[in-house]
Write a protein that holds these residues in place. Structure first.
Motif, PDB file in Angstrom:
ATOM      1  N   ARG A 233       0.827  -1.210   0.000  1.00  0.00           N
ATOM      2  CA  ARG A 233       0.000   0.000   0.000  1.00  0.00           C
ATOM      3  C   ARG A 233       0.860   1.260   0.000  1.00  0.00           C
ATOM      4  O   ARG A 233       0.516   2.261  -0.637  1.00  0.00           O
ATOM      5  CB  ARG A 233      -0.940  -0.017   1.209  1.00  0.00           C
ATOM      6  N   SER A 237       0.710   4.419  -2.670  1.00  0.00           N
ATOM      7  CA  SER A 237       0.242   5.706  -2.161  1.00  0.00           C
ATOM      8  C   SER A 237       0.847   6.911  -2.879  1.00  0.00           C
ATOM      9  O   SER A 237       0.120   7.852  -3.211  1.00  0.00           O
ATOM     10  CB  SER A 237       0.501   5.787  -0.651  1.00  0.00           C
ATOM     11  N   GLN A 294      -2.554   6.554   1.268  1.00  0.00           N
ATOM     12  CA  GLN A 294      -2.443   6.053   2.634  1.00  0.00           C
ATOM     13  C   GLN A 294      -1.823   7.131   3.515  1.00  0.00           C
ATOM     14  O   GLN A 294      -0.902   7.819   3.095  1.00  0.00           O
ATOM     15  CB  GLN A 294      -1.571   4.794   2.674  1.00  0.00           C
TER      16      GLN A 294
END
Length: 454
Positions: A233, A237, A294
């Motif tokens: 993630r 991002s 994120q």
């Protein structure tokens, strides 16, 4: 109820240097292993290298991207704009342990940036937690938080969220929080920071285990999931292409939900209503409107499964949802969207890795090429390198020594992922037409036996 542990970040430079060192050693071990096994040489003509080279390049690209991730920080003007936003938190409840639910609501009321409203919907639980409802109504009033608590027949998490959303007509930002999710004291303020950028439509928090000390399973699961968030993630991002914002803590601009209610409630797959993968569908709606990022400084502690059966049923549900959502991304995202490219690369990696392993097996059978022990160390070194990201999270309820012991369990996490979870993933792909929820039907599956303490 005591407050949640404080969670911060350790200095990144030493851990990044250690990660680079492990990856370099892994590359050297791969070359040595291929040479020792006879794969590199006249009998192969470099074909195996051609298979593995794209994988190595993608690993390098991923490492560079996650090293570039930084928490978003609004400037003075951006912060003033964020302070004016109206924030509504949606909390669906279904057969939740009352202690975890009370801990989650206590943390919401104690946020440094308090929500303007918290809307709860009990989705037909066996026990409606009346004591918690009575306590929360009083506690929210004392904290100056507008709140509602509704009970509905069991229709699924999406219906509960939409029912709660209808109470939030004036909200600018919608925050989704699970009923067992205990937010760190500044989590709500942190998850809002990316919205100072008008391009951002969704913001994902960082999920860590509240019950990481309960069993070996929760400890290994915490290592695996935290490291995965801070690798996969975190790499997506910087591109604004996070593909799943977790239900434990995610924030969206309100139109992302309001403009897609019919599609959200009415999703079907193979002619059947879809009752899971709600987080990834909301994220897809946000990706179609702009960026999803994120915010690694927005931390939420959630209850991880403590029994193997619960863990496998949860993972099976996630992977069935992942299969469906990957098809939706390929169908609906623009070809040039970073998330579309990332989805294609995931499929590509699966095919290349499978093809390369099969090709090496053919070489072994046809040319009597041996397998070098050096090759066995390569995935282990890469796993240890990526799992170092777990040590960047500093918790007030855990020492660095204890976290290091957990990090040393990386081989166990890798073995579990490569064998049991890989089999579950393939089974989930083959049975993705089964779209029921699959957990909590018999009541709470994780019970808070010790307070979440600082």
């Amino acid at each position: 109820m005591n407050s949640a542990p404080t969670v911060g970040r350790r200095p990144r430079a030493p851990l990044l240097a250690a990660t680079l060192a492990l990856l370099v050693i892994g590359a050297w071990a791969a070359v040595r292993g291929l040479e020792a096994g006879g794969v590199l040489g006249d009998r192969d003509d470099g074909r195996t290298v051609l298979l593995w080279a794209p994988v190595a390049l993608l690993l390098i690209l991923q490492s560079v991207l996650y090293a570039c991730e930084r928490p978003h920080r609004a400037d003075a003007a951006g912060q003033r704009a964020l302070d004016e936003l109206r924030i509504a938190v949606l909390v669906p409840v279904y057969n939740e342990d009352p202690a975890y639910l009370r801990a989650a609501l206590t943390a919401l009321a104690a946020q440094s940036r308090r929500p303007d409203a918290v809307h709860l919907v009990d989705d037909g639980s066996d026990d409606g937690c009346p004591a918690v409802e009575k306590w929360w109504t009083r506690h929210a009033a004392e904290a100056g938080i507008r709140t509602t608590w509704q009970r509905t027949p069991n229709q699924g998490k999406r219906h509960a969220q939409v029912t709660a959303l209808r109470e939030a007509d004036d909200a600018d930002i919608i925050v989704t929080v699970d009923s067992d999710a205990c937010l760190a004291a500044d989590a709500l303020g942190e998850v809002l920071q990316p919205f100072a950028d008008p391009r951002v439509q969704g913001s994902a928090g960082l999920v860590v285990a509240a019950n990481h000390r309960a069993t070996l399973l929760t400890r290994v699961t915490d290592l695996y999931f935290v490291a995965n968030q801070l690798v996969d993630r975190s790499a997506l991002s910087p591109l604004g292409a996070v593909m799943v914002a977790p239900g434990s803590l995610a924030a969206y601009r309100a139109p992302v939900l309001r403009d897609n209610l019919a599609a959200y409630l009415g999703e079907t797959f193979m002619g059947r209503p879809v009752h899971f993968s709600d987080d990834s569908l909301l994220t897809l709606f946000a990706l179609l409107r702009g960026r999803v990022v994120q915010q690694p400084s927005a931390v939420v502690l959630t209850a991880m499964p403590e029994r193997t059966g619960h863990h496998l049923r949860q993972y099976l549900r996630w992977m069935r949802g992942s299969t469906i959502r990957s098809l939706w991304r390929a169908r609906h995202l623009p070809l040039t969207h970073p998330a579309y490219v990332a989805q294609l690369l995931r499929w590509f990696l699966q095919l290349v890795c499978t093809g390369a392993l099969c090709w090496m097996a053919v070489l072994h059978l046809r040319h009597d090429i041996g397998f070098s022990p050096w090759l066995a160390t390569v995935p282990l070194l890469i796993g240890y390198a990526q799992a170092l990201r777990y040590l960047t999270v500093r918790r007030s309820d855990e020492t660095l020594a204890h976290q290091t012991v957990t990090w040393l369990l990386t081989p166990l996490a890798l073995l579990w992922a490569w064998t049991v979870l890989r089999a579950v993933r393939w089974y989930a792909t083959l049975t993705c037409g089964r779209t029921r929820w699959g957990t909590r039907a018999g009541g709470p599956e994780v019970v808070l036996t010790a307070p979440v303490t600082a």
